[in-house]
Scaffold this motif. Structure first.
Motif, PDB file in Angstrom:
ATOM      1  N   THR A   1      50.178  28.954  10.276  1.00  0.00           N
ATOM      2  CA  THR A   1      50.034  30.295  10.877  1.00  0.00           C
ATOM      3  C   THR A   1      49.284  30.330  12.202  1.00  0.00           C
ATOM      4  O   THR A   1      49.113  31.396  12.775  1.00  0.00           O
ATOM      5  N   LYS A   2      48.857  29.219  12.738  1.00  0.00           N
ATOM      6  CA  LYS A   2      48.150  29.192  14.030  1.00  0.00           C
ATOM      7  C   LYS A   2      48.977  28.405  15.046  1.00  0.00           C
ATOM      8  O   LYS A   2      49.818  27.587  14.688  1.00  0.00           O
ATOM      9  N   ARG A   3      48.697  28.656  16.342  1.00  0.00           N
ATOM     10  CA  ARG A   3      49.394  27.982  17.433  1.00  0.00           C
ATOM     11  C   ARG A   3      48.399  27.163  18.247  1.00  0.00           C
ATOM     12  O   ARG A   3      47.273  27.600  18.491  1.00  0.00           O
ATOM     13  N   TYR A   4      48.854  25.989  18.711  1.00  0.00           N
ATOM     14  CA  TYR A   4      48.003  25.045  19.427  1.00  0.00           C
ATOM     15  C   TYR A   4      48.766  24.509  20.631  1.00  0.00           C
ATOM     16  O   TYR A   4      49.968  24.319  20.570  1.00  0.00           O
ATOM     17  N   THR A   5      48.074  24.254  21.727  1.00  0.00           N
ATOM     18  CA  THR A   5      48.715  23.669  22.892  1.00  0.00           C
ATOM     19  C   THR A   5      48.555  22.154  22.868  1.00  0.00           C
ATOM     20  O   THR A   5      47.550  21.631  22.372  1.00  0.00           O
ATOM     21  N   THR A   6      49.559  21.464  23.412  1.00  0.00           N
ATOM     22  CA  THR A   6      49.461  20.014  23.543  1.00  0.00           C
ATOM     23  C   THR A   6      48.901  19.637  24.911  1.00  0.00           C
ATOM     24  O   THR A   6      48.603  18.477  25.160  1.00  0.00           O
ATOM     25  N   LEU A   7      48.766  20.624  25.806  1.00  0.00           N
ATOM     26  CA  LEU A   7      48.285  20.359  27.167  1.00  0.00           C
ATOM     27  C   LEU A   7      46.779  20.140  27.220  1.00  0.00           C
ATOM     28  O   LEU A   7      46.271  19.536  28.155  1.00  0.00           O
TER      29      LEU A   7
END
Length: 163
Positions: free
Chosen positions: A116-122
């Motif tokens: 349910t959470k979003r994460y950046t790979t940058l």
């Protein structure tokens, strides 16, 4: 009469030898720690990286497993169906994971969703929490790790970094 007695004796001896060789059975071992806890079992995680719209697995995505201080303990790479398994036996206590930016396939947004959470790979400090580590067991991830293809609308901004 003697030949019948000899045949009976050979049959009984063969039966005794056959059953003695069985040793009474016994439980099979498990190389993945499924019945785990003891030495000789593996400890780590299993998971899957999928495409958002089809839920098909994505190959060659690299998943970094990290400890609480952010140090990389090990890197797992997904197979052709998007599955990965990482053995962390003896490597410390893993707490978080991060997808390596350069391993995201071309045509996909540089972020991932998990539980349910979003994460950046940058941002290499943006990592997602792992399920509780259980030495002696291979623990499945809570959900699939989802990556959005660029033919879909962009995902909302990350909301899991720093948590």
């Amino acid at each position: 009469m003697n030949s019948k007695l000899i045949t009976l004796f050979i049959s009984i001896a063969a039966t005794i030898i056959l059953f003695a060789g069985c040793g009474g059975g016994g439980g099979g071992g498990s190389s993945n720690g499924g019945n785990g806890g003891g030495t000789g079992t593996t400890s780590g995680y299993t998971g899957r990286v999928v495409r958002q719209d089809t839920l098909n697995g994505l190959a060659n995505v690299k998943v970094e497993i990290r400890d609480a201080g952010g140090s990389v303990l090990k890197v797992a790479t997904t197979n052709s169906t998007g599955n990965f398994s990482v053995d962390l036996t003896g490597l410390g206590t893993p707490t978080r994971f991060h997808i390596i930016n350069s391993s995201i396939p071309i045509g996909y947004f540089k972020q991932f969703s998990y539980n349910t959470k979003r994460y950046t790979t940058l941002d290499t400090t943006c990592s997602a929490p792992l399920p509780t580590y259980n030495p002696g067991f291979m623990t499945p991830m809570a959900t699939s790790i989802v990556i959005t293809p660029q033919n879909l609308p962009p995902p909302p901004p990350p909301n899991g970094c720093g948590l």
